[in-house]
Design a protein around this motif. Structure first.
Motif, PDB file in Angstrom:
ATOM      1  N   TRP A  48     -29.957  23.082 -37.615  1.00  0.00           N
ATOM      2  CA  TRP A  48     -30.769  22.605 -38.567  1.00  0.00           C
ATOM      3  C   TRP A  48     -30.293  21.255 -39.508  1.00  0.00           C
ATOM      4  N   LEU A  83     -19.337  27.571 -43.446  1.00  0.00           N
ATOM      5  CA  LEU A  83     -20.548  26.901 -44.009  1.00  0.00           C
ATOM      6  C   LEU A  83     -19.949  26.497 -45.580  1.00  0.00           C
ATOM      7  N   TYR A 129     -18.975  25.643 -35.985  1.00  0.00           N
ATOM      8  CA  TYR A 129     -20.078  24.656 -36.628  1.00  0.00           C
ATOM      9  C   TYR A 129     -19.494  23.286 -36.190  1.00  0.00           C
ATOM     10  N   GLY A 171     -26.083  24.549 -46.303  1.00  0.00           N
ATOM     11  CA  GLY A 171     -26.130  24.342 -45.147  1.00  0.00           C
ATOM     12  C   GLY A 171     -25.120  23.524 -44.602  1.00  0.00           C
ATOM     13  N   PRO A 231     -29.418  19.770 -42.821  1.00  0.00           N
ATOM     14  CA  PRO A 231     -29.209  20.067 -44.365  1.00  0.00           C
ATOM     15  C   PRO A 231     -29.569  18.730 -45.083  1.00  0.00           C
TER      16      PRO A 231
END
Length: 513
Positions: free
Chosen positions: A347, A386, A434, A396, A349
């Motif tokens: 995604w 996160l 991540y 995010g 942010p």
């Protein structure tokens, strides 16, 4: 009677649960100095042998064994050692007691056993072990070398050499500190990562052993990319001080030994002042902070590790004192990539910034596929969690606070290759789930990025990806235990793979063993 039953019970546990069709089966899982074939590279002139047993009866116990060791793979006889049938219930750590083993040589062995009813198994499959050097004298004429002071970062080191005789076997013995990658005639040798293992270099230095027979020709070029690794003494600023190993951080000690078809032996190339050095595409590398790679520099030095490359403007390497520790063959599994993991979600942010979720917290680094204009910089920042309150809003983005001073950042400068580029670090690793990717040209997709999970390549009776019980919760806990241990096996058992620590604290490593 009770003691006898308990003895049988524990011997069966040690033997494993394999069952043979009728009576004693051939031994399995042969190990030499606790290493499985073909990882057996030893600097021990009297190695030990171990194996597992198979039998059709769970109550059977061993009564005797016979070991054969030979220089021949067909193993008709034990020309180096035939133990005879030795009366013993022991089937582990049996010490070699044959003819004197030769350094830098290859041997084969097999074993059979007799049970307590007098039945004798077939011989096991043939296993192999290789010897390295038994004495420090083997290194006395081999210099430590480093790049000149004008090359302050990770260097390319190269040299060309000839082999005039037909060869039977060629073996490279390499200690490149802190980490290294070896190339021969343009080909990467080995698939290990973060090599060699970390030690106290003032006490012990590990060298790797590679069979390079198929890579050596009449005219050759050898190259080494030399990383910083744990030679970076700045890493210990907030922890107990270690002795200054020596005044040069990146050093190389190498020899390539050839056995000719005529039976002769000779070192055809070794580390000395005839090697050439230049600044590599690795602009900076740090275990904690990550790696910066400039593909433009790599493109300008394309072919640096092949025969005929023009190194006229390169500088000569410099012989230096080097570490004072004893040279020792790395008698443990190397760090290797064991899983390649695709993203489960991506995604944005904010514009121009992508966050990649691999769905699992592991140790390793990313492989990136990218196509863009020369000079474009793509930055990867790694994190375990996160952003969350009280440190910030749940927007995010990534939270880096638990990493403390570790930057955990890899930066790639693109060469502009029209075919696209596949990039990954060489001498760092991160603990993460991540990744924040910025500067990527275009829209990042799951086809553009992967996680390479690596660790000391130890065997395991547990698969983190397979169920082990009827409970999903228990399976998840077990999988996390396995992954957590693997991510903290980087030649030494560590306490964490992500922040500015990653050290082998005793009270953390105790539960692992």
């Amino acid at each position: 009677m009770c003691r006898k039953m308990l003895t049988r019970f524990f011997l069966c546990l040690l033997a494993g649960n394999a069952v043979y069709a009728d009576g004693p089966g051939p031994p399995i899982k042969l190990k030499c100095n606790h290493l499985a074939s073909p990882l057996m590279v030893l600097d021990d002139p009297r190695p030990t042998f171990s194996w597992r047993l198979t039998h059709s009866e769970r109550s059977a116990v061993p009564a005797a064994y016979q070991i054969l060791v030979s220089i021949y793979s067909d193993m008709h006889i034990g020309d180096m050692w035939d133990s005879g049938m030795v009366t013993s219930r022991i089937f582990y750590n049996i010490e070699y007691n044959g003819e004197q083993l030769q350094e830098a040589s290859q041997y084969f062995w097999k074993v059979r056993w007799r049970d307590d009813s007098g039945r004798v198994s077939a011989f096991s499959e043939v296993a192999r072990f290789d010897t390295a050097f038994f004495s420090q004298d083997a290194w006395k004429d081999v210099s430590w070398i480093t790049a000149p002071p004008s090359i302050p970062a990770t260097p390319y080191l190269r040299r060309e050499f000839n082999v005039s005789e037909k060869i039977k076997k060629a073996t490279a013995f390499v200690a490149g500190l802190g980490y290294f990658q070896l190339f021969l005639n343009g080909q990467r040798i080995g698939d290990d990562v973060l090599t060699p293992g970390w030690t106290r270099y003032d006490e012990r230095v590990l060298y790797m052993t590679y069979d390079v027979t198929k890579h050596v020709t009449v005219e050759n070029a050898i190259g080494v990319l030399l990383g910083l690794g744990w030679r970076d003494t700045k890493l210990f600023g907030s922890h107990d001080k270690v002795p200054q190993q020596d005044m040069h951080e990146r050093v190389l000690r190498l020899q390539l030994l050839v056995e000719t078809e005529g039976g002769g032996r000779m070192v055809v190339v070794k580390s000395d002042d005839q090697w050439k050095a230049a600044l590599s595409a690795v602009v900076s590398d740090s275990v904690y902070n990550g790696e910066t790679w400039n593909a433009e520099v790599a493109a300008k030095n394309k072919g640096w590790n092949v025969l005929g490359f023009n190194d006229i403007h390169w500088m000569h390497a410099i012989p230096v004192p080097g570490p004072t520790g004893n040279m020792s063959a790395q008698m443990m599994p190397a760090v290797k990539v064991t899983e390649i993991i695709d993203p489960v979600d991506i995604w944005q942010p904010k514009p121009g910034v992508f966050v990649v979720d691999f769905g699992q917290n592991l140790a390793g680094f990313c492989r990136l596929k990218v196509k863009g204009i020369a000079g474009t910089k793509v930055t990867l920042r790694h994190a375990e969690v996160l952003m969350h309150p009280p440190y910030g809003p749940r927007n995010g983005s990534l939270y880096f606070g638990n990493l403390r001073s570790a930057m955990a950042t890899d930066i790639f400068t693109l060469s502009g290759d029209e075919e696209g580029e596949e990039l990954q670090p060489h001498f760092t690793y991160h603990g993460y789930r991540y990744v924040e990717v910025s500067g990527f040209p275009g829209m990042l997709t799951s086809a553009d990025i992967q996680m390479l999970h690596f660790h000391t390549n130890v065997s395991s009776n547990s698969n983190a990806n397979s169920p082990t019980s009827s409970s999903l919760v228990v399976d998840a806990i077990q999988a996390n235990v396995v992954r957590g241990q693997r991510s903290n096996l980087m030649s030494v058992p560590t306490d964490c793979p992500q922040r500015d620590e990653r050290l082998g604290w005793l009270y953390y490593t105790f539960p692992i063993w």
